[in-house]
Design an enzyme around this catalytic site. Structure first.
Site, PDB file in Angstrom:
ATOM      1  N   TYR A 122       0.814  -1.223   0.000  1.00  0.00           N
ATOM      2  CA  TYR A 122       0.000   0.000   0.000  1.00  0.00           C
ATOM      3  C   TYR A 122       0.846   1.270   0.000  1.00  0.00           C
ATOM      4  O   TYR A 122       0.601   2.195  -0.784  1.00  0.00           O
ATOM      5  CB  TYR A 122      -0.901  -0.039   1.232  1.00  0.00           C
ATOM      6  CG  TYR A 122      -1.741   1.186   1.488  1.00  0.00           C
ATOM      7  CD1 TYR A 122      -2.759   1.565   0.620  1.00  0.00           C
ATOM      8  CD2 TYR A 122      -1.543   1.954   2.648  1.00  0.00           C
ATOM      9  CE1 TYR A 122      -3.557   2.669   0.883  1.00  0.00           C
ATOM     10  CE2 TYR A 122      -2.332   3.067   2.913  1.00  0.00           C
ATOM     11  CZ  TYR A 122      -3.344   3.422   2.032  1.00  0.00           C
ATOM     12  OH  TYR A 122      -4.121   4.516   2.297  1.00  0.00           O
ATOM     13  N   LYS A 144       1.168   5.406  -2.185  1.00  0.00           N
ATOM     14  CA  LYS A 144       0.927   6.684  -1.514  1.00  0.00           C
ATOM     15  C   LYS A 144       2.190   7.544  -1.471  1.00  0.00           C
ATOM     16  O   LYS A 144       2.125   8.772  -1.555  1.00  0.00           O
ATOM     17  CB  LYS A 144       0.394   6.437  -0.101  1.00  0.00           C
ATOM     18  CG  LYS A 144      -0.973   5.744  -0.081  1.00  0.00           C
ATOM     19  CD  LYS A 144      -2.044   6.585  -0.765  1.00  0.00           C
ATOM     20  CE  LYS A 144      -3.436   6.042  -0.564  1.00  0.00           C
ATOM     21  NZ  LYS A 144      -4.494   6.899  -1.139  1.00  0.00           N
TER      22      LYS A 144
END
Length: 307
Positions: A162, A166
């Site tokens: 993840y 980002k």
């Protein structure tokens, strides 16, 4: 009144942003994959309107699909009396936390498609529109807002699939925030860094989240979508480049700011000096928890996996 296009607006933070901006008088276009959820969300957004003459619209789209953004911007512009949206806020995102050796590479690729390329596709499409040679030069700026995460400021075990998506948004935003300075049009770039949001997304995330991730995050501030939306909007109204929504996110921002634009040169510079000292103790605590967990539970291959 401005027209705002918001992706990921059928639930959670995106829906709260749409309702709160509607309450401030904006025209709203909400975007998500599910037409059914969008129709339901649009009812709530309309109910939040400040004025009877505000306009509302929804457009289904999958932000993970290549080249999804140009037709979406074209449809939004046509609906908006042939004027492009004044503000584009990319909220859509997904998180499937796992230890790196447990995950499949398809998971990382999918999260990169949604979280990074979803933002990048939209940024490319709307900036081509706003910064075209024929685009008007206005006193009131256009605003492109990306939604990242505090894991882009400092990541922990469990977010290997993840965090890269980002972190990549930081690099894109830092580059674009400088490139737009070359154009006569008035365009501002912003990045919002939420932490733990008490949303349907968090519920899905927790089904697969490793136990060590939950332990490290246990004391983190937890906020409702409405609280995160309100704090984000307040930071954007202040003109902040990097927008954090609680004290922990702000400390993390100060600890990594580097050459990125400052929200306030004096406060942020002094704060970054202080936070560099705080990190000594924070890392000692986090790394201690990780090592103690490994010592107690043995090799990660022996851990029970979510079904």
């Amino acid at each position: 009144m401005p027209t705002v296009l918001i992706t990921g607006a059928s639930e959670g933070m995106g829906l709260s942003v749409a309702k709160q901006l509607a309450a401030k008088g904006a025209n709203i276009i909400i975007v998500s994959r599910s037409a059914a959820k969008l129709e339901e969300a649009l009812v709530a957004v309309k109910a939040s309107a400040k004025n009877p003459n505000q306009r509302f619209h929804h457009i289904p789209a999958d932000v993970s699909s290549p080249s999804y953004a140009p037709p979406l911007i074209a449809a939004a512009t046509k609906w908006n009396n042939n004027q492009s949206p004044d503000i584009v806020w990319c909220v859509a995102g997904t998180s499937v936390p796992q230890l790196f050796t447990d995950m499949e590479m398809d998971s990382l690729r999918h999260q990169m498609d949604v979280n990074f390329y979803g933002n990048a596709e939209m940024s490319h499409a709307i900036l081509r529109d706003w910064l075209a040679p024929s685009a008007p030069v206005t006193a009131e700026p256009k605003h492109l807002i990306m939604t990242s995460s505090v894991v882009a400021l400092y990541s922990i075990p469990g977010y290997a699939s993840y965090a890269p998506s980002k972190w990549a948004l930081r690099g894109l935003a830092d580059t674009l925030s400088q490139e737009v300075m070359m154009y006569p049009q008035n365009v501002k770039i912003h990045v919002v860094y939420p932490g733990t949001i008490l949303s349907p997304g968090l519920e899905r995330e927790n089904l697969v989240k490793p136990e060590i991730t939950k332990i490290i995050e246990e004391s983190d501030p937890k906020q409702t979508p409405d609280e995160v939306a309100a704090a984000s909007i307040k930071g954007l109204e202040n003109g902040d480049y990097f927008v954090t929504v609680n004290w922990l996110g702000n400390l993390m921002r100060l600890g990594m700011i580097g050459g990125s634009f400052r929200n306030n040169w004096v406060v942020d510079t002094i704060g970054s000096w202080l936070v560099s000292i705080i990190w000594i103790f924070v890392q000692f605590d986090i790394h201690g928890k990780i090592k103690a967990y490994g010592k107690k539970h043995g090799h990660p291959s022996t851990y029970s996996k979510p079904s």
